[in-house]
Design a protein around this motif. Structure first.
Motif, PDB file in Angstrom:
ATOM      1  N   ASP A  70     -17.406  -2.125   5.199  1.00  0.00           N
ATOM      2  CA  ASP A  70     -17.732  -2.972   6.348  1.00  0.00           C
ATOM      3  C   ASP A  70     -16.543  -3.785   6.855  1.00  0.00           C
ATOM      4  OD1 ASP A  70     -20.294  -2.033   6.230  1.00  0.00           O
ATOM      5  OD2 ASP A  70     -21.138  -3.819   5.273  1.00  0.00           O
ATOM      6  N   TYR A  71     -15.457  -3.838   6.077  1.00  0.00           N
ATOM      7  CA  TYR A  71     -14.315  -4.674   6.455  1.00  0.00           C
ATOM      8  C   TYR A  71     -13.059  -3.863   6.740  1.00  0.00           C
ATOM      9  CZ  TYR A  71     -17.110  -8.691   5.142  1.00  0.00           C
ATOM     10  OH  TYR A  71     -18.094  -9.649   5.084  1.00  0.00           O
ATOM     11  N   ARG A  72     -13.204  -2.582   6.918  1.00  0.00           N
ATOM     12  CA  ARG A  72     -12.043  -1.752   7.202  1.00  0.00           C
ATOM     13  C   ARG A  72     -11.684  -1.828   8.692  1.00  0.00           C
ATOM     14  NH1 ARG A  72     -13.783   3.345   3.313  1.00  0.00           N
ATOM     15  NH2 ARG A  72     -13.575   2.163   1.364  1.00  0.00           N
ATOM     16  N   GLY A  73     -10.455  -1.412   8.992  1.00  0.00           N
ATOM     17  CA  GLY A  73      -9.994  -1.447  10.366  1.00  0.00           C
ATOM     18  C   GLY A  73      -9.443  -2.784  10.803  1.00  0.00           C
ATOM     19  N   GLN A  74      -9.268  -3.725   9.854  1.00  0.00           N
ATOM     20  CA  GLN A  74      -8.749  -5.053  10.160  1.00  0.00           C
ATOM     21  C   GLN A  74      -7.355  -5.283   9.580  1.00  0.00           C
ATOM     22  OE1 GLN A  74     -10.512  -7.165  12.053  1.00  0.00           O
ATOM     23  NE2 GLN A  74     -12.349  -5.871  12.157  1.00  0.00           N
ATOM     24  N   GLY A  75      -6.784  -4.252   8.950  1.00  0.00           N
ATOM     25  CA  GLY A  75      -5.469  -4.398   8.329  1.00  0.00           C
ATOM     26  C   GLY A  75      -5.505  -4.970   6.933  1.00  0.00           C
ATOM     27  N   ILE A  76      -6.700  -5.159   6.381  1.00  0.00           N
ATOM     28  CA  ILE A  76      -6.816  -5.783   5.055  1.00  0.00           C
ATOM     29  C   ILE A  76      -6.212  -4.885   3.982  1.00  0.00           C
ATOM     30  CG2 ILE A  76      -8.425  -6.637   3.318  1.00  0.00           C
ATOM     31  CD1 ILE A  76     -10.304  -7.414   5.608  1.00  0.00           C
ATOM     32  N   GLY A  77      -6.501  -3.578   4.052  1.00  0.00           N
ATOM     33  CA  GLY A  77      -5.956  -2.661   3.058  1.00  0.00           C
ATOM     34  C   GLY A  77      -4.445  -2.634   3.072  1.00  0.00           C
ATOM     35  N   THR A  78      -3.864  -2.683   4.265  1.00  0.00           N
ATOM     36  CA  THR A  78      -2.403  -2.691   4.383  1.00  0.00           C
ATOM     37  C   THR A  78      -1.821  -3.945   3.760  1.00  0.00           C
ATOM     38  OG1 THR A  78      -2.427  -1.328   6.375  1.00  0.00           O
ATOM     39  CG2 THR A  78      -0.483  -2.704   6.016  1.00  0.00           C
ATOM     40  N   ARG A  79      -2.445  -5.095   4.019  1.00  0.00           N
ATOM     41  CA  ARG A  79      -1.962  -6.358   3.438  1.00  0.00           C
ATOM     42  C   ARG A  79      -2.066  -6.337   1.920  1.00  0.00           C
ATOM     43  NH1 ARG A  79       1.095  -9.141   7.152  1.00  0.00           N
ATOM     44  NH2 ARG A  79      -0.058  -9.465   9.101  1.00  0.00           N
ATOM     45  N   LEU A  80      -3.168  -5.831   1.397  1.00  0.00           N
ATOM     46  CA  LEU A  80      -3.335  -5.765  -0.053  1.00  0.00           C
ATOM     47  C   LEU A  80      -2.316  -4.829  -0.689  1.00  0.00           C
ATOM     48  CD1 LEU A  80      -7.224  -5.633  -0.269  1.00  0.00           C
ATOM     49  CD2 LEU A  80      -5.778  -7.381  -1.341  1.00  0.00           C
ATOM     50  N   LEU A  81      -2.129  -3.668  -0.069  1.00  0.00           N
ATOM     51  CA  LEU A  81      -1.151  -2.717  -0.596  1.00  0.00           C
ATOM     52  C   LEU A  81       0.244  -3.320  -0.584  1.00  0.00           C
ATOM     53  CD1 LEU A  81      -0.551   0.160  -1.620  1.00  0.00           C
ATOM     54  CD2 LEU A  81      -0.264   0.843   0.770  1.00  0.00           C
ATOM     55  N   SER A  82       0.598  -3.972   0.515  1.00  0.00           N
ATOM     56  CA  SER A  82       1.924  -4.600   0.614  1.00  0.00           C
ATOM     57  C   SER A  82       2.099  -5.687  -0.430  1.00  0.00           C
ATOM     58  CB  SER A  82       2.117  -5.181   2.019  1.00  0.00           C
ATOM     59  OG  SER A  82       2.136  -4.165   2.993  1.00  0.00           O
ATOM     60  N   ARG A  83       1.045  -6.461  -0.681  1.00  0.00           N
ATOM     61  CA  ARG A  83       1.144  -7.536  -1.679  1.00  0.00           C
ATOM     62  C   ARG A  83       1.423  -6.955  -3.061  1.00  0.00           C
ATOM     63  NH1 ARG A  83      -0.637 -12.976  -1.864  1.00  0.00           N
ATOM     64  NH2 ARG A  83       0.223 -13.832  -3.781  1.00  0.00           N
ATOM     65  N   GLY A  84       0.726  -5.871  -3.407  1.00  0.00           N
ATOM     66  CA  GLY A  84       0.966  -5.247  -4.699  1.00  0.00           C
ATOM     67  C   GLY A  84       2.352  -4.639  -4.811  1.00  0.00           C
ATOM     68  N   LEU A  85       2.783  -3.960  -3.748  1.00  0.00           N
ATOM     69  CA  LEU A  85       4.110  -3.345  -3.758  1.00  0.00           C
ATOM     70  C   LEU A  85       5.208  -4.400  -3.800  1.00  0.00           C
ATOM     71  CD1 LEU A  85       3.626  -0.460  -1.166  1.00  0.00           C
ATOM     72  CD2 LEU A  85       3.740  -0.256  -3.660  1.00  0.00           C
ATOM     73  N   ASP A  86       5.046  -5.470  -3.032  1.00  0.00           N
ATOM     74  CA  ASP A  86       6.044  -6.545  -3.029  1.00  0.00           C
ATOM     75  C   ASP A  86       6.179  -7.165  -4.407  1.00  0.00           C
ATOM     76  OD1 ASP A  86       6.491  -6.116  -0.353  1.00  0.00           O
ATOM     77  OD2 ASP A  86       5.341  -7.846   0.339  1.00  0.00           O
ATOM     78  N   ALA A 143       5.469  -5.744  -7.302  1.00  0.00           N
ATOM     79  CA  ALA A 143       6.093  -4.782  -8.216  1.00  0.00           C
ATOM     80  C   ALA A 143       7.600  -4.705  -7.993  1.00  0.00           C
ATOM     81  CB  ALA A 143       5.448  -3.404  -8.037  1.00  0.00           C
ATOM     82  N   GLU A 144       8.021  -4.639  -6.731  1.00  0.00           N
ATOM     83  CA  GLU A 144       9.454  -4.554  -6.444  1.00  0.00           C
ATOM     84  C   GLU A 144      10.185  -5.814  -6.887  1.00  0.00           C
ATOM     85  OE1 GLU A 144      12.433  -3.337  -2.766  1.00  0.00           O
ATOM     86  OE2 GLU A 144      10.453  -4.169  -2.310  1.00  0.00           O
ATOM     87  N   ALA A 145       9.600  -6.976  -6.616  1.00  0.00           N
ATOM     88  CA  ALA A 145      10.239  -8.243  -6.983  1.00  0.00           C
ATOM     89  C   ALA A 145      10.376  -8.400  -8.489  1.00  0.00           C
ATOM     90  CB  ALA A 145       9.445  -9.417  -6.409  1.00  0.00           C
ATOM     91  N   ASN A 146       9.536  -7.696  -9.234  1.00  0.00           N
ATOM     92  CA  ASN A 146       9.558  -7.830 -10.682  1.00  0.00           C
ATOM     93  C   ASN A 146      10.201  -6.644 -11.390  1.00  0.00           C
ATOM     94  OD1 ASN A 146       7.952 -10.417 -11.530  1.00  0.00           O
ATOM     95  ND2 ASN A 146       6.897  -9.567  -9.758  1.00  0.00           N
ATOM     96  N   GLY A 147      10.972  -5.852 -10.633  1.00  0.00           N
ATOM     97  CA  GLY A 147      11.833  -4.873 -11.256  1.00  0.00           C
ATOM     98  C   GLY A 147      11.242  -3.500 -11.493  1.00  0.00           C
ATOM     99  N   TYR A 148      10.068  -3.235 -10.951  1.00  0.00           N
ATOM    100  CA  TYR A 148       9.504  -1.898 -11.114  1.00  0.00           C
ATOM    101  C   TYR A 148      10.150  -0.945 -10.116  1.00  0.00           C
ATOM    102  CZ  TYR A 148       6.130  -3.990 -14.214  1.00  0.00           C
ATOM    103  OH  TYR A 148       5.560  -4.647 -15.276  1.00  0.00           O
ATOM    104  N   ARG A 149      10.397   0.275 -10.514  1.00  0.00           N
ATOM    105  CA  ARG A 149      11.052   1.239  -9.634  1.00  0.00           C
ATOM    106  C   ARG A 149      10.070   2.202  -8.982  1.00  0.00           C
ATOM    107  NH1 ARG A 149      11.227   6.137 -12.095  1.00  0.00           N
ATOM    108  NH2 ARG A 149      11.029   6.178 -14.360  1.00  0.00           N
ATOM    109  N   LYS A 150       8.827   2.269  -9.529  1.00  0.00           N
ATOM    110  CA  LYS A 150       7.852   3.194  -8.975  1.00  0.00           C
ATOM    111  C   LYS A 150       6.446   2.731  -9.307  1.00  0.00           C
ATOM    112  CE  LYS A 150       7.031   7.339 -10.825  1.00  0.00           C
ATOM    113  NZ  LYS A 150       7.161   8.779 -11.182  1.00  0.00           N
ATOM    114  N   VAL A 151       5.539   2.909  -8.344  1.00  0.00           N
ATOM    115  CA  VAL A 151       4.109   2.758  -8.610  1.00  0.00           C
ATOM    116  C   VAL A 151       3.441   4.087  -8.290  1.00  0.00           C
ATOM    117  CG1 VAL A 151       4.080   0.270  -8.186  1.00  0.00           C
ATOM    118  CG2 VAL A 151       3.669   1.844  -6.293  1.00  0.00           C
TER     119      VAL A 151
END
Length: 243
Positions: A171-187, A189-197
């Motif tokens: 019911d909450y798709r199409g608002q960019g929420i998934g993109t924000r969540l994915l970016s938060r997780g990737l950011d 991981a990258e900031a903490n030295g991970y090279r791949k997810v």
């Protein structure tokens, strides 16, 4: 940040308190106190010392090993306002419900496994010498509408990679929420030295595969007939994002 280095202790009681919490991910204060085998006054002294050193933290009677997950971020679209923030212990049931809402409408085996692991551990947070777990959630009017999860192994040969899952209630798709969540997780991981997810998705989950592909994920391999879904054999698509 990554899970902290192995702490050092001044005495066996402090070590016993810390290791009890570490094994359980989070623990109720009274259970830790009962396990410590010291008086209530001495328990408080040891707990205060562990909290001062940053080895443990306490919130409303729940004690946990801290992991720094960052701040609360607020976003506004034409239709709603939502926040993306680190998950809290009080989000436990809401996160499980969100995962089940997503997996009820599409096949996402890894996310189903995460939900079962949460129920088994009975906690959002998890930190041991073997692995840690990180959750971020998206909320609308305090309702958890999506999540991103990072499974962080501490085994030396796997320390640079992490498994990531992400999902948003239909019911909450199409608002960019998934993109924000994915970016938060990737950011994080990258900031903490991970090279791949990485993530693994059934080949029949077109929504998840398209979403990851649109955000720069690549297919690393396909395992033929890996899942049995509705009595049908389904391939597993193994996807990854490298920094």
């Amino acid at each position: 940040m990554r899970a902290p280095d192995r702490p050092t202790f001044d005495d066996e009681t402090s070590k016993e308190i810390y290791q009890y919490v570490e094994r359980h991910g989070t623990a109720a204060r009274h259970r830790v106190r009962d396990a410590a085998s010291v008086s209530a006054e001495r328990f408080q002294e040891h707990l205060d010392d562990l909290k001062t050193k940053g080895y443990l933290e306490e919130d409303g009677g729940t004690i946990r090993v801290p992991l720094d997950a960052g701040s609360i971020e607020e976003y506004t679209t034409d239709d709603l306002t939502y926040t993306v923030r680190p998950a809290r212990h009080t989000d436990f049931e809401a996160v499980v419900d969100a995962i089940r809402d997503v997996t009820a409408t599409e096949t996402y085996v890894v996310a189903e496994t995460v939900a079962e692991q949460l129920l088994y551990d009975d906690t959002i947070s998890r930190h041991t010498t073997v692995e840690s777990r990180m959750f971020f959630v998206a909320t609308v009017d305090a309702e958890v509408v999506g999540w991103t999860h990072l499974d962080l192994p501490h085994v030396e040969k796997l320390r640079d990679t992490a498994q990531l899952t992400v999902g948003v209630r239909p019911d909450y798709r199409g608002q960019g929420i998934g993109t924000r969540l994915l970016s938060r997780g990737l950011d994080w991981a990258e900031a903490n030295g991970y090279r791949k997810v990485y993530n693994s998705v059934p080949a029949t989950n077109d929504v998840a595969l398209a979403f990851l592909g649109e955000h720069g994920w690549n297919t690393e391999g396909i395992r033929k007939n890996h899942y049995t879904i509705d009595d049908e054999l389904v391939d597993e698509v193994m996807m990854a994002y490298e920094f």
